[in-house]
Design a protein around this motif. Structure first.
Motif, short mmCIF file in Angstrom:
data_model
loop_
_atom_site.label_atom_id
_atom_site.label_comp_id
_atom_site.label_asym_id
_atom_site.label_seq_id
_atom_site.Cartn_x
_atom_site.Cartn_y
_atom_site.Cartn_z
N ARG A 172 24.24 -5.45 32.85
CA ARG A 172 22.78 -5.67 32.80
C ARG A 172 22.12 -5.16 31.52
O ARG A 172 21.23 -5.84 30.99
CB ARG A 172 22.11 -5.10 34.05
N PRO A 173 22.52 -3.99 30.99
CA PRO A 173 21.91 -3.60 29.71
C PRO A 173 22.21 -4.58 28.57
O PRO A 173 21.33 -4.85 27.75
CB PRO A 173 22.53 -2.22 29.43
N LEU A 174 23.43 -5.10 28.54
CA LEU A 174 23.75 -6.10 27.52
C LEU A 174 22.93 -7.37 27.73
O LEU A 174 22.41 -7.95 26.76
CB LEU A 174 25.25 -6.43 27.55
N ARG A 175 22.81 -7.81 28.99
CA ARG A 175 22.03 -9.00 29.29
C ARG A 175 20.57 -8.80 28.90
O ARG A 175 19.93 -9.69 28.32
CB ARG A 175 22.15 -9.35 30.78
N ALA A 176 20.02 -7.63 29.22
CA ALA A 176 18.62 -7.35 28.90
C ALA A 176 18.39 -7.40 27.39
O ALA A 176 17.39 -7.97 26.93
CB ALA A 176 18.22 -6.00 29.47
N LEU A 177 19.30 -6.83 26.63
CA LEU A 177 19.17 -6.86 25.18
C LEU A 177 19.21 -8.30 24.67
O LEU A 177 18.37 -8.71 23.86
CB LEU A 177 20.30 -6.03 24.55
N ARG A 178 20.17 -9.07 25.17
CA ARG A 178 20.28 -10.47 24.75
C ARG A 178 19.01 -11.25 25.07
O ARG A 178 18.48 -11.99 24.23
CB ARG A 178 21.50 -11.13 25.43
N VAL A 179 18.51 -11.09 26.29
CA VAL A 179 17.31 -11.82 26.72
C VAL A 179 16.10 -11.36 25.91
O VAL A 179 15.28 -12.19 25.50
CB VAL A 179 17.09 -11.64 28.24
N ASN A 180 15.98 -10.06 25.69
CA ASN A 180 14.83 -9.54 24.94
C ASN A 180 14.79 -10.05 23.50
O ASN A 180 13.72 -10.18 22.92
CB ASN A 180 14.83 -8.01 24.94
N TRP A 181 15.94 -10.35 22.93
CA TRP A 181 16.00 -10.83 21.55
C TRP A 181 15.84 -12.34 21.43
O TRP A 181 15.74 -12.87 20.33
CB TRP A 181 17.34 -10.45 20.93
N LYS A 182 15.81 -13.04 22.54
CA LYS A 182 15.86 -14.51 22.50
C LYS A 182 14.74 -15.11 21.66
O LYS A 182 15.00 -15.93 20.77
CB LYS A 182 15.81 -15.07 23.92
N VAL A 183 13.50 -14.75 21.91
CA VAL A 183 12.37 -15.36 21.21
C VAL A 183 12.38 -15.00 19.74
O VAL A 183 12.27 -15.87 18.87
CB VAL A 183 11.04 -14.94 21.87
N VAL A 184 12.55 -13.73 19.43
CA VAL A 184 12.53 -13.28 18.04
C VAL A 184 13.71 -13.84 17.26
O VAL A 184 13.58 -14.21 16.09
CB VAL A 184 12.51 -11.73 17.97
N ALA A 185 14.87 -13.93 17.92
CA ALA A 185 16.08 -14.42 17.24
C ALA A 185 16.00 -15.90 16.90
O ALA A 185 16.72 -16.36 16.02
CB ALA A 185 17.30 -14.15 18.12
N ALA A 186 15.10 -16.64 17.55
CA ALA A 186 14.96 -18.06 17.25
C ALA A 186 14.52 -18.29 15.80
O ALA A 186 14.87 -19.32 15.20
CB ALA A 186 13.97 -18.71 18.21
N ASP A 187 13.79 -17.33 15.24
CA ASP A 187 13.29 -17.45 13.87
C ASP A 187 13.98 -16.49 12.89
O ASP A 187 13.54 -16.37 11.76
CB ASP A 187 11.78 -17.18 13.84
N ASP A 188 15.01 -15.81 13.35
CA ASP A 188 15.68 -14.83 12.51
C ASP A 188 17.19 -15.02 12.63
O ASP A 188 17.80 -14.62 13.63
CB ASP A 188 15.28 -13.42 12.97
N GLY A 189 17.77 -15.66 11.63
CA GLY A 189 19.19 -15.99 11.67
C GLY A 189 20.09 -14.77 11.82
O GLY A 189 21.10 -14.84 12.53
N GLU A 190 19.75 -13.68 11.16
CA GLU A 190 20.59 -12.48 11.26
C GLU A 190 20.53 -11.90 12.67
O GLU A 190 21.56 -11.50 13.23
CB GLU A 190 20.16 -11.44 10.22
#
Length: 154
Positions: A69-87
């Motif tokens: 769950r902590p890994l999933r939460a991190l992945r989900v939390n980054w979803k929106v921001v990561a859409a515009d940030d390739g790194e």
């Protein structure tokens, strides 16, 4: 039928309709790895009982809470921001792979727990599905049915 739980889980998850059903059940609070294990045990004819379910839960719940769950939460939390940030998206994909690897380790642990349980004692996997899903908020019976169909064809 796949002999090991990981292979069974991959082949089941790849069946039409299973991924959305699993995600729906996960959102209702059901541990999908535990659910896939229940399907695997049911298909193998392992009889359901509360003691066995509790043994599986004692393996699944701490690993899920502390690792998956902590890994999933991190992945989900980054979803929106990561859409515009390739790194960040590249890091998110690494976290996603790590989350999948953590689930694989959980499935191996669950399989190890159930390995000595006799097979061929039961013919209905509904007891496992209902046992694992018991107590879930807003349980989607159609999603459970979709999983049963994916495994049994009926």
């Amino acid at each position: 039928m796949s002999s090991d739980l990981w292979s069974f889980s991959l082949s089941t998850y790849a069946q039409p309709g299973v991924e959305p059903a699993c995600l729906q059940l996960q959102s209702a609070g059901i541990n999908v790895c535990l659910l896939l294990c229940g399907l695997w045990l049911g298909e193998r004819g392992v009889a359901f009982n509360e003691h066995r379910l509790q043994q599986l839960r004692s393996v699944a719940e701490p690993w899920d809470a502390e690792v998956v769950r902590p890994l999933r939460a991190l992945r989900v939390n980054w979803k929106v921001v990561a859409a515009d940030d390739g790194e960040l998206n590249a890091l998110r994909e690494q976290v996603k792979a790590l989350e999948l690897e953590a689930e694989r380790h959980l499935l191996v642990r669950l399989e190890r727990t159930a390995l000595s349980w006799p097979q061929g004692e039961a013919t209905d996997l509904s007891a496992w599905l209902n046992g694992v899903a018991a107590g879930a908020a807003h349980l989607d019976r159609d999603a459970l049915h979709q999983l049963r169909v994916a495994v049994t064809g009926t």
